[in-house]
Design a protein around this motif. Structure first.
Motif, PDB file in Angstrom:
ATOM      1  N   VAL A 317       0.787  -1.237   0.099  1.00  0.00           N
ATOM      2  CA  VAL A 317      -0.138  -0.021  -0.174  1.00  0.00           C
ATOM      3  C   VAL A 317       0.943   1.279   0.055  1.00  0.00           C
ATOM      4  O   VAL A 317       0.292   2.358   0.038  1.00  0.00           O
ATOM      5  CB  VAL A 317      -0.989   0.003   1.218  1.00  0.00           C
ATOM      6  N   THR A 321       1.322   5.577   3.349  1.00  0.00           N
ATOM      7  CA  THR A 321      -0.068   4.979   3.750  1.00  0.00           C
ATOM      8  C   THR A 321      -0.092   3.954   4.920  1.00  0.00           C
ATOM      9  O   THR A 321      -0.564   4.095   5.989  1.00  0.00           O
ATOM     10  CB  THR A 321      -0.957   4.136   2.790  1.00  0.00           C
ATOM     11  N   SER A 322       0.964   3.183   4.883  1.00  0.00           N
ATOM     12  CA  SER A 322       1.211   2.216   5.899  1.00  0.00           C
ATOM     13  C   SER A 322       1.673   2.664   7.086  1.00  0.00           C
ATOM     14  O   SER A 322       1.354   2.359   8.299  1.00  0.00           O
ATOM     15  CB  SER A 322       2.587   1.241   5.353  1.00  0.00           C
ATOM     16  N   MET A 353      -6.162  -0.922   1.946  1.00  0.00           N
ATOM     17  CA  MET A 353      -6.443  -0.735   0.500  1.00  0.00           C
ATOM     18  C   MET A 353      -7.459  -0.188   0.088  1.00  0.00           C
ATOM     19  O   MET A 353      -7.577   0.651  -0.765  1.00  0.00           O
ATOM     20  CB  MET A 353      -6.032  -2.043  -0.040  1.00  0.00           C
ATOM     21  N   GLN A 355      -9.445   1.970   1.980  1.00  0.00           N
ATOM     22  CA  GLN A 355      -9.312   3.450   2.353  1.00  0.00           C
ATOM     23  C   GLN A 355      -8.389   4.134   1.250  1.00  0.00           C
ATOM     24  O   GLN A 355      -8.889   5.372   0.870  1.00  0.00           O
ATOM     25  CB  GLN A 355      -8.875   3.449   3.584  1.00  0.00           C
ATOM     26  N   LYS A 356      -7.362   3.706   1.001  1.00  0.00           N
ATOM     27  CA  LYS A 356      -6.468   4.208  -0.128  1.00  0.00           C
ATOM     28  C   LYS A 356      -7.261   4.546  -1.464  1.00  0.00           C
ATOM     29  O   LYS A 356      -6.810   5.407  -2.259  1.00  0.00           O
ATOM     30  CB  LYS A 356      -5.100   3.281  -0.345  1.00  0.00           C
ATOM     31  N   ASN A 357      -7.933   3.556  -1.645  1.00  0.00           N
ATOM     32  CA  ASN A 357      -8.822   3.465  -3.111  1.00  0.00           C
ATOM     33  C   ASN A 357      -9.797   4.549  -3.090  1.00  0.00           C
ATOM     34  O   ASN A 357     -10.639   4.717  -4.150  1.00  0.00           O
ATOM     35  CB  ASN A 357      -9.113   2.094  -3.498  1.00  0.00           C
ATOM     36  N   ASP A 362     -11.454   7.661   6.200  1.00  0.00           N
ATOM     37  CA  ASP A 362     -10.500   7.633   7.526  1.00  0.00           C
ATOM     38  C   ASP A 362     -11.139   7.014   8.604  1.00  0.00           C
ATOM     39  O   ASP A 362     -10.659   5.953   9.376  1.00  0.00           O
ATOM     40  CB  ASP A 362      -9.699   8.761   7.904  1.00  0.00           C
ATOM     41  N   CYS A 365     -12.328   3.307   8.017  1.00  0.00           N
ATOM     42  CA  CYS A 365     -10.897   2.421   8.271  1.00  0.00           C
ATOM     43  C   CYS A 365     -10.626   2.143   9.607  1.00  0.00           C
ATOM     44  O   CYS A 365     -10.423   1.004  10.061  1.00  0.00           O
ATOM     45  CB  CYS A 365     -10.026   3.320   7.358  1.00  0.00           C
TER      46      CYS A 365
END
Length: 446
Positions: A317, A321-322, A353, A355-357, A362, A365
Motif C-alpha cells: 500500500v 499509507t502504511s 487498501m 481506504q487508499k482507493n 479514514d 477505516c
C-alpha cells in the motif's frame, strides 16, 4: 571521564556450560548440581555446543572478528563460589574480538567477548556465609568494551540498547530468570581506574557510576590519589564500598583447559543463522522506505513484529499509507493484535487498501481495523435492512428531498449526511449511499 563496561549475560541454553544439569528453574538452593559442576575429583567438563552458537550470534551483532579455532583456559583463584578453585573461561582465544557497536552514530568499541561458566552465589548469614551452586556452571558471555563511554547516563543508554538487541538475537526471555550483570570501570582524567563489581539493573549501573564519579572527583580535588581497587555497590544506600585491591591478569595464573581441547568454530559458523537486530532493522526501514529514523525506531521499540507488519504493508500500500495506520490505529490496539498479527495481516491490508482507493474514509477505516483487531463484529458490515428505518424517518422529516431527488440525484446527499451524522461512523459511507438511493428510487415510483 572514561567508562568501560564488562557485561555478563547468561545464555539461554537448556543445560549448563560443561555438564548436563538444567540451566535455571530450580525450586530451591543446590537442586541443580552434579559432581561435574561441583568439581569433584575424576569428573571432566563436556562442552555445550549451543553456547558456542549463541556466542557466534552475539559476535556478529557486535561486528566482531570470530577466530577459526578457540580453546578454553583455567582462571585460577580461590573463592567459595568456585568448587574447583578455578573458573573455566576463555583467555587467549575469545569467541569475539575487535568489534564495534553504534549508539546512534557514536561507535563504542568492543575489545572482546568471551565464554565462561558462572560461579555460584554466596550470601551472608550472621557470622558465616551460605553458598548456592545452582548458578555454578551456567553458560555466560562476558562483553568487554573499550573506555569509550563518556557519562553514567550514556552507559545506561548503551546498555539499554545493547541488551534489547541481544535479547532479540539470541531469544533471551525478559523474565528475570537469566542474570544480566555489569562490572563498571571508571576513571577521572588520567587517574587510576576503579571497578564496581556485579552491578545488576540499568538504574543501578548509572547510580553506581555517578557515585564513583563524584567520589573520585572529590579525592582528586583534595590532592589525593585514586587507588586501583574493586568496589561493591550498595543499592540500598546508593554508595560504593571498597572490596579488595584490584587484581592484575597475571595474578590468575591462566593455564589451558586440556580436557576440552580445540574447537573448530569455522565449521560451526556455517550453520549459524544470524537474526537482524532491532537496531539494524530500524536503520534498514529508515533507508529502504525513506522514513524518519526516530519514527522507525519507535515502531521497532513497540515490537519487532509491528515493524515486520509495517514492512509487509509498505510493499503493498506504500510507505506513507502504511506508516499512517501502523503508527495510528494499529499501534493503539497492538497488545490485542500482537499474538495473531500474522493471521490478520491479510485482512488489515485489504481494509487499508479500500481506504487508499477511496472506497471508505479514514473514520470508517479506523472502525473496521478496530473491529478486525478486537475480534468484535464489524459494524460497517451491517446490512441495508438495519439502515432502512433510519433513512425513511429522515426522508419523512425532510419531504422536499424526495421532490428534489426526482430532479437531481444530488438531493440524496442531504439524507446521506443526516444518516452518517446520526450513526457516528457505525456504517460505511458506501453502504449508506447505496441504501439511501435505493429507498429514494422506490419512493419516487410511488
Amino acid at each position: 571521564m572514561k567508562i568501560g563496561l564488562e557485561i555478563h549475560v547468561q545464555l539461554p541454553t537448556r543445560s549448563k556450560m560443561f555438564c548436563s544439569c538444567p540451566a535455571g528453574g530450580a525450586a530451591g538452593p543446590n537442586e541443580h548440581i552434579c559432581p561435574g559442576c561441583m568439581g569433584m575429583p575424576g569428573t571432566r567438563p563436556a562442552l555445550n555446543k549451543e553456547a558456542i552458537i549463541l556466542g557466534i550470534k552475539i559476535a556478529k551483532l557486535l561486528n566482531c572478528t570470530v577466530p577459526e579455532t578457540i580453546w578454553f583456559n583455567r582462571k585460577i583463584y580461590f573463592y567459595p563460589d568456585l568448587c574447583r578453585h578455578y573458573q573455566i573461561t576463555q583467555y587467549e582465544t575469545p569467541i569475539a574480538g575487535n568489534g564495534v557497536y553504534y549508539l546512534g552514530k557514536k561507535p563504542i568499541r568492543i575489545n572482546r567477548a568471551h565464554l565462561e561458566e558462572d560461579p555460584g552465589v554466596v550470601s551472608r548469614s550472621g557470622d558465616g556465609s551460605l553458598t548456592d551452586y545452582n548458578r555454578s556452571g551456567m553458560p555466560l558471555i562476558e562483553i568487554v568494551t573499550e573506555p569509550d563511554i563518556a557519562t553514567p547516563a550514556e552507559a545506561r543508554e548503551f546498555l539499554t540498547a545493547l541488551l534489547k538487541d541481544i535479547r532479540h538475537v539470541i531469544d533471551l526471555p525478559d523474565d528475570g530468570e537469566r542474570s544480566i550483570r555489569a562490572d563498571c570501570n571508571i576513571s577521572m582524567k588520567d587517574s587510576e581506574r576503579c571497578e564496581v563489581k556485579n552491578v545488576s539493573g540499568l538504574k543501578n549501573v548509572e547510580r553506581a557510576l555517578t557515585f564513583e564519579a563524584v567520589r573520585q572527583t572529590k579525592i582528586l580535588k583534595a590532592g589525593g590519589r585514586i587507588a586501583r581497587e574493586t568496589r561493591h555497590y550498595d543499592a540500598d544506600r546508593m554508595v560504593t564500598t571498597s572490596a579488595r585491591k584490584k587484581e592484575h591478569e597475571g595474578d590468575y595464573a591462566y593455564v589451558c583447559e586440556s580436557n576440552l581441547g580445540k574447537i573448530d568454530v569455522k565449521k560451526i559458523m556455517s550453520s549459524v543463522e544470524h537474526k537482524e537486530s532491532p537496531k539494524d532493522l530500524a536503520a534498514r526501514l529508515e533507508k529502504e522506505f525513506v522514513i524518519d529514523g526516530s519514527v522507525a525506531m519507535q515502531i521497532v521499540n513497540t515490537s519487532v513484529k509491528l515493524a515486520n507488519l509495517f514492512e509487509h504493508l509498505a510493499k503493498d500500500v506504500g510507505p506513507e499509507t502504511s506508516l499512517k495506520w501502523v503508527t495510528g490505529a494499529i499501534s493503539s490496539f497492538w497488545k490485542m493484535l500482537e499474538k495473531d498479527a500474522d493471521a490478520k495481516i491479510g485482512g488489515i491490508k485489504d481494509i487499508i487498501m479500500r481506504q487508499k482507493n477511496g472506497e471508505i474514509n479514514d473514520v470508517e477505516c479506523s472502525i473496521m481495523l478496530k473491529a478486525l483487531i478486537t475480534g468484535k463484529d464489524d459494524p460497517a458490515a451491517k446490512n441495508d435492512a438495519a439502515l432502512e428505518p433510519l433513512i425513511k424517518i429522515a426522508i419523512a422529516n425532510n419531504p422536499s428531498v424526495l421532490t428534489d431527488y426526482k430532479k437531481s440525484e444530488k438531493a440524496a446527499n442531504r439524507i446521506i449526511g443526516i444518516i452518517m451524522k446520526e450513526t457516528g461512523g457505525s456504517y460505511s459511507s458506501s453502504d449508506i449511499v447505496e441504501a439511501t438511493k435505493k429507498i429514494l428510487d422506490e419512493l419516487s415510483l410511488q
